[in-house]
Design a protein around this motif. Structure first.
Motif, PDB file in Angstrom:
ATOM      1  N   VAL A   1      50.715  41.912  54.335  1.00  0.00           N
ATOM      2  CA  VAL A   1      50.961  42.315  52.948  1.00  0.00           C
ATOM      3  C   VAL A   1      50.379  41.284  51.997  1.00  0.00           C
ATOM      4  CG1 VAL A   1      52.759  42.666  51.194  1.00  0.00           C
ATOM      5  CG2 VAL A   1      52.979  43.752  53.435  1.00  0.00           C
ATOM      6  N   GLN A   2      50.585  40.007  52.284  1.00  0.00           N
ATOM      7  CA  GLN A   2      50.072  38.950  51.415  1.00  0.00           C
ATOM      8  C   GLN A   2      48.542  38.965  51.393  1.00  0.00           C
ATOM      9  OE1 GLN A   2      51.894  37.456  49.321  1.00  0.00           O
ATOM     10  NE2 GLN A   2      50.308  36.169  48.484  1.00  0.00           N
ATOM     11  N   ARG A   3      47.935  39.150  52.563  1.00  0.00           N
ATOM     12  CA  ARG A   3      46.467  39.221  52.640  1.00  0.00           C
ATOM     13  C   ARG A   3      45.947  40.409  51.829  1.00  0.00           C
ATOM     14  NH1 ARG A   3      42.969  42.381  55.285  1.00  0.00           N
ATOM     15  NH2 ARG A   3      44.590  43.376  56.532  1.00  0.00           N
ATOM     16  N   LEU A   4      46.578  41.554  52.002  1.00  0.00           N
ATOM     17  CA  LEU A   4      46.144  42.740  51.270  1.00  0.00           C
ATOM     18  C   LEU A   4      46.369  42.596  49.770  1.00  0.00           C
ATOM     19  CD1 LEU A   4      47.340  45.541  53.678  1.00  0.00           C
ATOM     20  CD2 LEU A   4      44.981  44.949  53.108  1.00  0.00           C
ATOM     21  N   ARG A   5      47.475  41.955  49.395  1.00  0.00           N
ATOM     22  CA  ARG A   5      47.753  41.739  47.973  1.00  0.00           C
ATOM     23  C   ARG A   5      46.651  40.873  47.357  1.00  0.00           C
ATOM     24  NH1 ARG A   5      52.558  42.342  45.735  1.00  0.00           N
ATOM     25  NH2 ARG A   5      53.631  41.988  47.704  1.00  0.00           N
ATOM     26  N   GLN A   6      46.273  39.812  48.061  1.00  0.00           N
ATOM     27  CA  GLN A   6      45.217  38.918  47.567  1.00  0.00           C
ATOM     28  C   GLN A   6      43.905  39.682  47.387  1.00  0.00           C
ATOM     29  OE1 GLN A   6      45.570  35.505  46.917  1.00  0.00           O
ATOM     30  NE2 GLN A   6      47.729  35.656  47.362  1.00  0.00           N
ATOM     31  N   GLU A   7      43.531  40.462  48.385  1.00  0.00           N
ATOM     32  CA  GLU A   7      42.290  41.229  48.328  1.00  0.00           C
ATOM     33  C   GLU A   7      42.350  42.323  47.272  1.00  0.00           C
ATOM     34  OE1 GLU A   7      39.407  40.542  49.906  1.00  0.00           O
ATOM     35  OE2 GLU A   7      40.444  38.739  50.580  1.00  0.00           O
ATOM     36  N   MET A   8      43.489  42.967  47.154  1.00  0.00           N
ATOM     37  CA  MET A   8      43.699  44.023  46.161  1.00  0.00           C
ATOM     38  C   MET A   8      43.504  43.476  44.751  1.00  0.00           C
ATOM     39  SD  MET A   8      47.388  45.847  45.531  1.00  0.00           S
ATOM     40  CE  MET A   8      48.054  44.522  44.523  1.00  0.00           C
ATOM     41  N   VAL A   9      44.118  42.339  44.474  1.00  0.00           N
ATOM     42  CA  VAL A   9      44.003  41.720  43.152  1.00  0.00           C
ATOM     43  C   VAL A   9      42.560  41.282  42.909  1.00  0.00           C
ATOM     44  CG1 VAL A   9      44.727  39.757  41.713  1.00  0.00           C
ATOM     45  CG2 VAL A   9      46.429  41.061  43.016  1.00  0.00           C
ATOM     46  N   LYS A  10      41.905  40.775  43.939  1.00  0.00           N
ATOM     47  CA  LYS A  10      40.504  40.374  43.813  1.00  0.00           C
ATOM     48  C   LYS A  10      39.652  41.572  43.374  1.00  0.00           C
ATOM     49  CE  LYS A  10      39.081  37.642  47.033  1.00  0.00           C
ATOM     50  NZ  LYS A  10      38.563  37.108  48.313  1.00  0.00           N
ATOM     51  N   GLU A  11      39.927  42.754  43.927  1.00  0.00           N
ATOM     52  CA  GLU A  11      39.188  43.962  43.548  1.00  0.00           C
ATOM     53  C   GLU A  11      39.458  44.324  42.081  1.00  0.00           C
ATOM     54  OE1 GLU A  11      36.825  45.699  45.285  1.00  0.00           O
ATOM     55  OE2 GLU A  11      37.027  43.988  46.644  1.00  0.00           O
ATOM     56  N   GLY A  12      40.710  44.198  41.658  1.00  0.00           N
ATOM     57  CA  GLY A  12      41.043  44.454  40.258  1.00  0.00           C
ATOM     58  C   GLY A  12      40.337  43.501  39.318  1.00  0.00           C
ATOM     59  N   LEU A  13      40.295  42.231  39.693  1.00  0.00           N
ATOM     60  CA  LEU A  13      39.611  41.223  38.874  1.00  0.00           C
ATOM     61  C   LEU A  13      38.107  41.492  38.801  1.00  0.00           C
ATOM     62  CD1 LEU A  13      41.543  38.049  40.072  1.00  0.00           C
ATOM     63  CD2 LEU A  13      41.589  39.030  37.761  1.00  0.00           C
ATOM     64  N   LYS A  14      37.508  41.894  39.934  1.00  0.00           N
ATOM     65  CA  LYS A  14      36.079  42.213  39.930  1.00  0.00           C
ATOM     66  C   LYS A  14      35.794  43.390  39.001  1.00  0.00           C
ATOM     67  CE  LYS A  14      35.331  42.180  44.529  1.00  0.00           C
ATOM     68  NZ  LYS A  14      34.576  42.392  45.776  1.00  0.00           N
ATOM     69  N   ALA A  15      36.675  44.379  39.000  1.00  0.00           N
ATOM     70  CA  ALA A  15      36.485  45.540  38.123  1.00  0.00           C
ATOM     71  C   ALA A  15      36.518  45.123  36.658  1.00  0.00           C
ATOM     72  CB  ALA A  15      37.558  46.596  38.406  1.00  0.00           C
ATOM     73  N   VAL A  16      37.431  44.222  36.309  1.00  0.00           N
ATOM     74  CA  VAL A  16      37.562  43.758  34.924  1.00  0.00           C
ATOM     75  C   VAL A  16      36.367  42.903  34.515  1.00  0.00           C
ATOM     76  CG1 VAL A  16      38.957  42.279  33.403  1.00  0.00           C
ATOM     77  CG2 VAL A  16      40.065  43.982  34.852  1.00  0.00           C
ATOM     78  N   GLU A  17      35.808  42.155  35.458  1.00  0.00           N
ATOM     79  CA  GLU A  17      34.630  41.332  35.151  1.00  0.00           C
ATOM     80  C   GLU A  17      33.442  42.191  34.716  1.00  0.00           C
ATOM     81  OE1 GLU A  17      33.651  38.949  38.546  1.00  0.00           O
ATOM     82  OE2 GLU A  17      35.534  37.839  38.453  1.00  0.00           O
ATOM     83  N   LYS A  18      33.399  43.423  35.179  1.00  0.00           N
ATOM     84  CA  LYS A  18      32.248  44.292  34.933  1.00  0.00           C
ATOM     85  C   LYS A  18      32.308  45.032  33.602  1.00  0.00           C
ATOM     86  CE  LYS A  18      31.522  45.062  39.820  1.00  0.00           C
ATOM     87  NZ  LYS A  18      31.583  46.036  40.923  1.00  0.00           N
ATOM     88  N   ILE A  19      33.411  44.908  32.885  1.00  0.00           N
ATOM     89  CA  ILE A  19      33.534  45.637  31.614  1.00  0.00           C
ATOM     90  C   ILE A  19      33.565  44.649  30.455  1.00  0.00           C
ATOM     91  CG2 ILE A  19      34.653  47.652  32.623  1.00  0.00           C
ATOM     92  CD1 ILE A  19      37.342  46.590  31.633  1.00  0.00           C
ATOM     93  N   TYR A  20      33.169  45.148  29.282  1.00  0.00           N
ATOM     94  CA  TYR A  20      33.222  44.308  28.083  1.00  0.00           C
ATOM     95  C   TYR A  20      34.662  44.201  27.607  1.00  0.00           C
ATOM     96  CZ  TYR A  20      33.451  42.849  23.338  1.00  0.00           C
ATOM     97  OH  TYR A  20      33.827  42.184  22.201  1.00  0.00           O
ATOM     98  N   LEU A  21      35.085  42.992  27.344  1.00  0.00           N
ATOM     99  CA  LEU A  21      36.382  42.735  26.717  1.00  0.00           C
ATOM    100  C   LEU A  21      36.247  41.499  25.847  1.00  0.00           C
ATOM    101  CD1 LEU A  21      38.872  43.081  29.718  1.00  0.00           C
ATOM    102  CD2 LEU A  21      38.671  44.647  27.784  1.00  0.00           C
ATOM    103  N   PRO A  22      36.855  41.514  24.662  1.00  0.00           N
ATOM    104  CA  PRO A  22      36.930  40.274  23.886  1.00  0.00           C
ATOM    105  C   PRO A  22      37.665  39.211  24.718  1.00  0.00           C
ATOM    106  CG  PRO A  22      37.592  42.152  22.559  1.00  0.00           C
ATOM    107  CD  PRO A  22      37.464  42.640  23.964  1.00  0.00           C
TER     108      PRO A  22
END
Length: 124
Positions: A10-31
Protein backbone atom coordinates in the motif's frame (compact mmCIF):
# COMPACT_ATOMS: atom_id res chain seq x y z
CA UNK A 1 0.22 -12.01 1.80
CA UNK A 2 0.84 -11.00 5.39
CA UNK A 3 -0.54 -7.81 6.86
CA UNK A 4 2.96 -6.34 7.03
CA UNK A 5 3.64 -7.13 3.36
CA UNK A 6 0.25 -5.67 2.38
CA UNK A 7 1.12 -2.51 4.31
CA UNK A 8 4.38 -2.20 2.40
CA UNK A 9 2.54 -2.69 -0.89
CA UNK A 10 0.00 0.00 0.00
CA UNK A 11 2.80 2.42 0.89
CA UNK A 12 4.65 1.65 -2.36
CA UNK A 13 1.49 2.14 -4.40
CA UNK A 14 0.63 5.34 -2.54
CA UNK A 15 4.08 6.76 -3.34
CA UNK A 16 3.78 5.85 -7.02
CA UNK A 17 0.18 7.05 -7.21
CA UNK A 18 1.10 10.47 -5.83
CA UNK A 19 4.09 10.63 -8.18
CA UNK A 20 1.67 10.17 -11.11
CA UNK A 21 -0.55 12.96 -9.78
CA UNK A 22 2.43 15.28 -9.42
CA UNK A 23 3.60 14.48 -12.97
CA UNK A 24 0.14 15.34 -14.29
CA UNK A 25 0.21 18.71 -12.50
CA UNK A 26 3.70 19.48 -13.83
CA UNK A 27 2.32 19.27 -17.37
CA UNK A 28 -0.34 21.96 -16.96
CA UNK A 29 -0.07 25.72 -16.60
CA UNK A 30 -0.67 27.00 -13.09
CA UNK A 31 0.32 30.25 -11.41
CA UNK A 32 3.11 29.55 -8.93
CA UNK A 33 1.03 30.20 -5.80
CA UNK A 34 -1.63 27.73 -6.94
CA UNK A 35 0.96 25.17 -8.04
CA UNK A 36 2.59 25.31 -4.58
CA UNK A 37 -0.77 24.74 -2.90
CA UNK A 38 -1.67 21.82 -5.19
CA UNK A 39 1.75 20.17 -4.84
CA UNK A 40 1.56 20.54 -1.07
CA UNK A 41 -1.87 18.89 -0.98
CA UNK A 42 -0.75 16.05 -3.23
CA UNK A 43 2.43 15.43 -1.26
CA UNK A 44 0.34 15.38 1.88
CA UNK A 45 -1.40 12.25 0.57
CA UNK A 46 1.77 10.31 1.24
CA UNK A 47 2.68 12.22 4.39
CA UNK A 48 5.71 13.67 2.63
CA UNK A 49 5.21 17.05 4.25
CA UNK A 50 7.23 17.79 7.31
CA UNK A 51 5.99 19.98 10.16
CA UNK A 52 8.25 22.67 8.72
CA UNK A 53 6.43 22.38 5.38
CA UNK A 54 3.08 22.50 7.13
CA UNK A 55 3.96 25.59 9.20
CA UNK A 56 5.50 27.30 6.17
CA UNK A 57 2.30 26.73 4.19
CA UNK A 58 0.13 27.77 7.14
CA UNK A 59 2.15 30.95 7.73
CA UNK A 60 1.96 31.88 4.06
CA UNK A 61 -1.80 31.23 3.97
CA UNK A 62 -2.35 33.34 7.07
CA UNK A 63 -0.35 36.30 5.68
CA UNK A 64 -1.97 36.40 2.28
CA UNK A 65 -5.65 36.58 1.47
CA UNK A 66 -7.36 33.43 0.34
CA UNK A 67 -7.48 32.64 -3.32
CA UNK A 68 -10.10 34.56 -5.22
CA UNK A 69 -12.91 32.60 -6.89
CA UNK A 70 -11.00 32.15 -10.15
CA UNK A 71 -7.90 30.89 -8.32
CA UNK A 72 -9.99 28.51 -6.18
CA UNK A 73 -11.53 27.05 -9.32
CA UNK A 74 -8.11 26.64 -10.92
CA UNK A 75 -6.78 24.91 -7.82
CA UNK A 76 -9.82 22.63 -7.75
CA UNK A 77 -9.39 21.73 -11.43
CA UNK A 78 -5.69 20.99 -10.93
CA UNK A 79 -6.40 18.71 -7.99
CA UNK A 80 -9.12 16.89 -9.92
CA UNK A 81 -6.68 16.47 -12.82
CA UNK A 82 -4.11 14.98 -10.46
CA UNK A 83 -6.66 12.69 -8.81
CA UNK A 84 -7.68 11.45 -12.25
CA UNK A 85 -4.05 10.55 -13.01
CA UNK A 86 -3.81 8.76 -9.66
CA UNK A 87 -6.96 6.73 -10.35
CA UNK A 88 -5.68 5.81 -13.81
CA UNK A 89 -2.43 4.61 -12.27
CA UNK A 90 -4.33 2.41 -9.79
CA UNK A 91 -6.48 1.03 -12.61
CA UNK A 92 -3.35 0.08 -14.53
CA UNK A 93 -1.80 -1.58 -11.47
CA UNK A 94 -4.99 -3.50 -10.69
CA UNK A 95 -4.93 -4.99 -14.18
CA UNK A 96 -1.28 -6.04 -13.80
CA UNK A 97 -1.22 -7.20 -10.20
CA UNK A 98 -4.82 -8.33 -9.67
CA UNK A 99 -4.71 -7.14 -6.03
CA UNK A 100 -7.99 -5.43 -5.47
CA UNK A 101 -8.01 -5.58 -1.68
CA UNK A 102 -5.48 -2.85 -0.96
CA UNK A 103 -6.03 -1.05 -4.26
CA UNK A 104 -9.62 -0.33 -3.28
CA UNK A 105 -8.37 1.27 -0.08
CA UNK A 106 -6.30 3.76 -2.07
CA UNK A 107 -8.97 4.26 -4.71
CA UNK A 108 -11.50 5.06 -1.98
CA UNK A 109 -9.14 7.64 -0.47
CA UNK A 110 -8.94 9.42 -3.83
CA UNK A 111 -12.71 9.34 -4.28
CA UNK A 112 -13.19 10.73 -0.76
CA UNK A 113 -10.75 13.56 -1.49
CA UNK A 114 -12.60 14.32 -4.72
CA UNK A 115 -15.98 14.35 -3.00
CA UNK A 116 -14.70 16.73 -0.31
CA UNK A 117 -13.19 18.94 -2.99
CA UNK A 118 -16.44 19.04 -4.94
CA UNK A 119 -18.62 19.67 -1.86
CA UNK A 120 -19.17 23.38 -2.31
CA UNK A 121 -21.79 23.46 0.44
CA UNK A 122 -19.29 22.96 3.23
CA UNK A 123 -15.90 24.49 3.99
CA UNK A 124 -13.42 21.96 5.35
Amino acid sequence: MSRKEAGKQVQRLRQEMVKEGLKAVEKIYLPENIRESVVYDLRDQKSANSFTDFWHQWAKASRYPEFNEQEKELEQRALLWAFRAERQYLDMVSQKENRRDYLFELYNEILLAESILLDTENEY
